[in-house]
Design a protein around this motif. Structure first.
Motif, PDB file in Angstrom:
ATOM      1  N   GLY A 142       0.812  -1.207   0.000  1.00 45.16           N
ATOM      2  CA  GLY A 142       0.000   0.000   0.000  1.00 45.16           C
ATOM      3  C   GLY A 142       0.851   1.266   0.000  1.00 45.16           C
ATOM      4  N   GLY A 143       2.191   1.103  -0.065  1.00 45.27           N
ATOM      5  CA  GLY A 143       3.070   2.277   0.002  1.00 45.27           C
ATOM      6  C   GLY A 143       3.166   2.746   1.442  1.00 45.27           C
ATOM      7  N   ASN A 144       4.360   3.136   1.864  1.00 42.05           N
ATOM      8  CA  ASN A 144       4.503   3.645   3.234  1.00 42.05           C
ATOM      9  C   ASN A 144       4.242   5.136   3.223  1.00 42.05           C
ATOM     10  OD1 ASN A 144       5.305   1.188   4.424  1.00 42.05           O
ATOM     11  ND2 ASN A 144       7.296   1.417   3.434  1.00 42.05           N
ATOM     12  N   LYS A 145       3.281   5.563   4.008  1.00 43.12           N
ATOM     13  CA  LYS A 145       2.924   6.988   4.025  1.00 43.12           C
ATOM     14  C   LYS A 145       3.833   7.723   4.995  1.00 43.12           C
ATOM     15  CE  LYS A 145      -1.249   8.475   5.038  1.00 43.12           C
ATOM     16  NZ  LYS A 145      -2.646   8.443   5.466  1.00 43.12           N
ATOM     17  N   ASN A 146       5.129   7.854   4.651  1.00 42.42           N
ATOM     18  CA  ASN A 146       6.014   8.546   5.590  1.00 42.42           C
ATOM     19  C   ASN A 146       6.945   9.513   4.847  1.00 42.42           C
ATOM     20  OD1 ASN A 146       8.099   6.977   4.521  1.00 42.42           O
ATOM     21  ND2 ASN A 146       7.698   5.339   6.001  1.00 42.42           N
ATOM     22  N   ILE A 147       7.740  10.259   5.630  1.00 40.85           N
ATOM     23  CA  ILE A 147       8.572  11.294   5.011  1.00 40.85           C
ATOM     24  C   ILE A 147       9.644  10.694   4.117  1.00 40.85           C
ATOM     25  CG2 ILE A 147      10.112  13.242   5.453  1.00 40.85           C
ATOM     26  CD1 ILE A 147       8.735  13.729   8.000  1.00 40.85           C
ATOM     27  N   ALA A 148      10.201   9.541   4.519  1.00 44.78           N
ATOM     28  CA  ALA A 148      11.265   8.933   3.716  1.00 44.78           C
ATOM     29  C   ALA A 148      10.730   8.589   2.319  1.00 44.78           C
ATOM     30  CB  ALA A 148      11.773   7.673   4.421  1.00 44.78           C
ATOM     31  N   GLU A 149       9.530   8.033   2.273  1.00 44.62           N
ATOM     32  CA  GLU A 149       8.918   7.665   0.981  1.00 44.62           C
ATOM     33  C   GLU A 149       8.597   8.927   0.164  1.00 44.62           C
ATOM     34  OE1 GLU A 149       8.480   5.123  -1.381  1.00 44.62           O
ATOM     35  OE2 GLU A 149       7.344   3.905   0.041  1.00 44.62           O
ATOM     36  N   LEU A 150       8.136   9.956   0.860  1.00 46.80           N
ATOM     37  CA  LEU A 150       7.812  11.228   0.198  1.00 46.80           C
ATOM     38  C   LEU A 150       9.073  11.827  -0.428  1.00 46.80           C
ATOM     39  CD1 LEU A 150       5.647  13.574  -0.103  1.00 46.80           C
ATOM     40  CD2 LEU A 150       6.654  14.522   1.964  1.00 46.80           C
ATOM     41  N   GLU A 151      10.171  11.783   0.333  1.00 46.70           N
ATOM     42  CA  GLU A 151      11.428  12.353  -0.171  1.00 46.70           C
ATOM     43  C   GLU A 151      11.909  11.572  -1.393  1.00 46.70           C
ATOM     44  OE1 GLU A 151      14.796  12.183   2.476  1.00 46.70           O
ATOM     45  OE2 GLU A 151      15.801  13.820   1.405  1.00 46.70           O
ATOM     46  N   ARG A 152      11.818  10.235  -1.307  1.00 46.84           N
ATOM     47  CA  ARG A 152      12.257   9.402  -2.445  1.00 46.84           C
ATOM     48  C   ARG A 152      11.475   9.760  -3.707  1.00 46.84           C
ATOM     49  NH1 ARG A 152      13.343   5.141   1.148  1.00 46.84           N
ATOM     50  NH2 ARG A 152      11.178   4.494   1.249  1.00 46.84           N
ATOM     51  N   LEU A 153      10.157   9.929  -3.555  1.00 44.21           N
ATOM     52  CA  LEU A 153       9.321  10.253  -4.719  1.00 44.21           C
ATOM     53  C   LEU A 153       9.705  11.631  -5.285  1.00 44.21           C
ATOM     54  CD1 LEU A 153       6.935  10.055  -6.693  1.00 44.21           C
ATOM     55  CD2 LEU A 153       5.385  10.569  -4.815  1.00 44.21           C
ATOM     56  N   CYS A 154       9.874  12.627  -4.405  1.00 42.90           N
ATOM     57  CA  CYS A 154      10.213  13.977  -4.895  1.00 42.90           C
ATOM     58  C   CYS A 154      11.591  13.984  -5.561  1.00 42.90           C
ATOM     59  CB  CYS A 154      10.144  14.991  -3.752  1.00 42.90           C
ATOM     60  SG  CYS A 154       8.456  15.251  -3.187  1.00 42.90           S
ATOM     61  N   LEU A 155      12.545  13.217  -4.989  1.00 38.84           N
ATOM     62  CA  LEU A 155      13.882  13.133  -5.607  1.00 38.84           C
ATOM     63  C   LEU A 155      13.799  12.488  -6.991  1.00 38.84           C
ATOM     64  CD1 LEU A 155      16.135  12.140  -2.558  1.00 38.84           C
ATOM     65  CD2 LEU A 155      16.306  14.226  -3.947  1.00 38.84           C
ATOM     66  N   PHE A 156      12.897  11.506  -7.116  1.00 33.04           N
ATOM     67  CA  PHE A 156      12.695  10.835  -8.404  1.00 33.04           C
ATOM     68  C   PHE A 156      12.179  11.846  -9.441  1.00 33.04           C
ATOM     69  CE2 PHE A 156       9.927   8.588 -11.395  1.00 33.04           C
ATOM     70  CZ  PHE A 156      10.717   7.529 -11.800  1.00 33.04           C
ATOM     71  N   LEU A 157      11.217  12.675  -9.026  1.00 30.92           N
ATOM     72  CA  LEU A 157      10.660  13.686  -9.940  1.00 30.92           C
ATOM     73  C   LEU A 157      11.749  14.659 -10.371  1.00 30.92           C
ATOM     74  CD1 LEU A 157       7.251  14.465  -8.115  1.00 30.92           C
ATOM     75  CD2 LEU A 157       7.592  12.995 -10.101  1.00 30.92           C
ATOM     76  N   LEU A 158      12.583  15.036  -9.400  1.00 37.75           N
ATOM     77  CA  LEU A 158      13.678  15.976  -9.688  1.00 37.75           C
ATOM     78  C   LEU A 158      14.670  15.355 -10.671  1.00 37.75           C
ATOM     79  CD1 LEU A 158      14.844  18.728  -8.789  1.00 37.75           C
ATOM     80  CD2 LEU A 158      16.063  17.526  -6.982  1.00 37.75           C
ATOM     81  N   LYS A 159      15.043  14.102 -10.374  1.00 33.94           N
ATOM     82  CA  LYS A 159      16.020  13.404 -11.219  1.00 33.94           C
ATOM     83  C   LYS A 159      15.516  13.283 -12.662  1.00 33.94           C
ATOM     84  CE  LYS A 159      17.986   8.876 -11.538  1.00 33.94           C
ATOM     85  NZ  LYS A 159      17.610   7.556 -11.114  1.00 33.94           N
ATOM     86  N   HIS A 160      14.201  13.118 -12.811  1.00 35.57           N
ATOM     87  CA  HIS A 160      13.642  12.991 -14.160  1.00 35.57           C
ATOM     88  C   HIS A 160      13.158  14.333 -14.713  1.00 35.57           C
ATOM     89  CE1 HIS A 160      13.791   8.776 -13.015  1.00 35.57           C
ATOM     90  NE2 HIS A 160      13.805   8.537 -14.302  1.00 35.57           N
ATOM     91  N   SER A 161      13.659  15.415 -14.126  1.00 32.24           N
ATOM     92  CA  SER A 161      13.399  16.782 -14.625  1.00 32.24           C
ATOM     93  C   SER A 161      11.908  17.111 -14.745  1.00 32.24           C
ATOM     94  CB  SER A 161      14.066  17.003 -15.981  1.00 32.24           C
ATOM     95  OG  SER A 161      15.419  16.699 -15.899  1.00 32.24           O
ATOM     96  N   PHE A 162      11.108  16.673 -13.775  1.00 34.25           N
ATOM     97  CA  PHE A 162       9.709  17.088 -13.772  1.00 34.25           C
ATOM     98  C   PHE A 162       9.643  18.584 -13.475  1.00 34.25           C
ATOM     99  CE2 PHE A 162       6.655  13.631 -14.286  1.00 34.25           C
ATOM    100  CZ  PHE A 162       7.559  12.609 -14.523  1.00 34.25           C
ATOM    101  N   SER A 163       8.731  19.271 -14.177  1.00 33.56           N
ATOM    102  CA  SER A 163       8.651  20.729 -14.047  1.00 33.56           C
ATOM    103  C   SER A 163       7.276  21.117 -13.508  1.00 33.56           C
ATOM    104  CB  SER A 163       8.843  21.371 -15.421  1.00 33.56           C
ATOM    105  OG  SER A 163       7.661  21.174 -16.183  1.00 33.56           O
ATOM    106  N   ARG A 164       7.020  22.397 -13.427  1.00 34.38           N
ATOM    107  CA  ARG A 164       5.708  22.857 -12.943  1.00 34.38           C
ATOM    108  C   ARG A 164       4.595  22.519 -13.941  1.00 34.38           C
ATOM    109  NH1 ARG A 164       4.546  28.026 -10.032  1.00 34.38           N
ATOM    110  NH2 ARG A 164       3.052  26.561  -9.180  1.00 34.38           N
ATOM    111  N   GLN A 165       5.014  22.152 -15.172  1.00 38.64           N
ATOM    112  CA  GLN A 165       4.009  21.790 -16.192  1.00 38.64           C
ATOM    113  C   GLN A 165       3.772  20.277 -16.232  1.00 38.64           C
ATOM    114  OE1 GLN A 165       6.143  24.511 -16.879  1.00 38.64           O
ATOM    115  NE2 GLN A 165       4.217  25.582 -16.432  1.00 38.64           N
TER     116      GLN A 165
END
Ligand SMILES: NC(=O)c1ccc[n+]([C@@H]2O[C@H](COP(=O)([O-])OP(=O)(O)OC[C@H]3O[C@@H](n4cnc5c(N)ncnc54)[C@H](O)[C@@H]3O)[C@@H](O)[C@H]2O)c1
Length: 365
Positions: free
Chosen positions: A77-100
């Protein structure tokens, strides 16, 4: 396949669309504008998706799914915690996700809560689509824009109000849901029967048994009726400020304490069912709920045949501390949504510990 769309203005500038469907194909084709405007799409889902609902997800996303970037959460079900949140945001950053960019969360409430929160804070907010795949998610968790992760073992302590641009309640996802997850959804389902008006209550109660057996038509009726009710309440009180949205919290103050005391082992919907039972006892003990109504309403919860709560939930001192720390509480004063009759709710503060103790003991029996 039938598809119905509910479009409600949550704020003057924002219309939130909720789609009710069974077996919708090619969502990006149907909602071209939202997908075409995105420079990248990230699909956030769970690792076990391959075994459970991946076929349905592929069908929903259609041929363009091959252009999307996929992120698998860790844990059931995914762990609803800060470590998981950080991993997801770092993934978005690494893949150059933008405001669009666009984020699409497909999974149970744990996934939509976490991914929705990530969408709300990544670059101060990007668009997101909620695709709840559990019964509980389609009637409640995946709708309404409350997003969160847990903190220090306490539920939903970090979060935001951040509406998805689109919510897709596709009941075909529920075909693969095990019975215990349907049963977990029944906790929130009964909440709607208790807080809603006559027509909602009738829909829920007349479809409850069939829905728990996985009947598609009954599930669709329950999902649509509950989700529409929730979105109507959210449209009147998006940020839980004027008391309207607080209704949806019926049973949840005790439920959140039970979830914490059971160290996350108790499914949310089951905790809610026990929390409803607790709230009914407090309502009776404070003289709000007449004995005859109490007997009728508690019989509905007993009818679910849930497992009893674990002994850890009976630690009254910790329970009292937790209900006083609930987000609804003010200072150290407890605050509960109580019931006078079906559809007639009242909030009460500073309930005497002696009453809470009786209610806890009765709920644990
Ligand atoms: N934001 C809100 O308004 C809100 C409201 C209620 C609950 N919640 C949150 O939602 C969470 C609970 O959500 P949940 O009950 O959906 O639990 P969950 O997200 O933990 O999912 C439960 C299980 O169902 C499985 N699953 C998901 N979809 C499936 C499918 N289609 N077929 C088979 N298995 C599937 C998952 O792998 C998981 O094991 C809690 O964290 C709770 O706090 C949020």
């Amino acid at each position: 396949m039938k598809t119905e769309i509910l479009a409600l203005n949550i704020k003057e500038e924002k219309t939130v669309k909720t789609v009710f469907t069974t077996g919708l194909k090619n969502l990006p084709g149907v909602f071209g504008g939202l997908f075409d405007a995105a420079d990248k799409v990230c699909v956030v889902t769970e690792p076990l998706a391959e075994n459970k609902f991946s076929k349905n997800l592929k069908r929903l996303l259609g041929p363009t799914r091959k252009n999307f970037i996929y992120y698998s959460l860790t844990g059931r079900g995914g762990n609803k915690n800060i470590a998981e949140l950080e991993r997801l945001c770092l993934f978005l950053l690494k893949h150059s996700f933008s405001r669009q960019s666009l984020l699409l969360a497909a999974g149970g409430g744990s996934v939509t809560d976490l991914a929705g929160f990530a969408a709300s804070i990544y670059m101060r907010g990007i668009k997101w689509i909620s695709v709840p795949t559990t019964f509980l998610g389609q009637i409640d968790a995946g709708l309404g824009g409350k997003t969160a992760v847990n903190l220090g073992g306490i539920k939903n302590m970090l979060g935001s109000f951040y509406q998805p641009d689109l919510t897709v309640c596709d009941t075909a996802f529920l075909d693969s849901l095990p019975r215990e997850e349907l049963l977990s959804g029944a906790g929130e389902l009964l909440k709607y029967a208790f807080i809603g008006g006559n027509s909602l209550r009738e829909t829920v109660l007349s479809n409850l048994n069939a829905a728990l057996k996985g009947d598609r038509s009954a599930l669709f009726k329950c999902v649509k009726a509950c989700a529409e009710f929730k979105m109507f309440i959210v449209s009147k009180d998006e940020k839980d400020e004027n008391g309207e949205r607080e209704l949806l919290n019926f049973g949840h103050t005790a439920a959140h304490a039970f979830e914490t005391l059971s160290k996350g082992k108790l499914p949310h919907g089951e905790a809610v069912a026990h929390g409803l039972f607790f709230a009914l006892i407090v309502s009776k003990e404070t003289g709000l709920l007449p004995e005859t109504e109490f007997t009728k309403l508690t019989a509905l919860i007993r009818g679910l045949g849930l497992k009893p709560l674990s002994a850890a939930c009976g630690d009254f001192k910790r329970f009292l501390a937790l209900v006083s720390k609930d987000k609804k509480a003010r200072g150290n004063i407890n605050r509960f949504v109580l019931i006078k009759a079906p559809g007639l709710m009242e909030t009460a503060e500073n309930i005497k510990p002696a009453i809470l103790k009786i209610a806890l003991e009765e709920t644990l029996k």
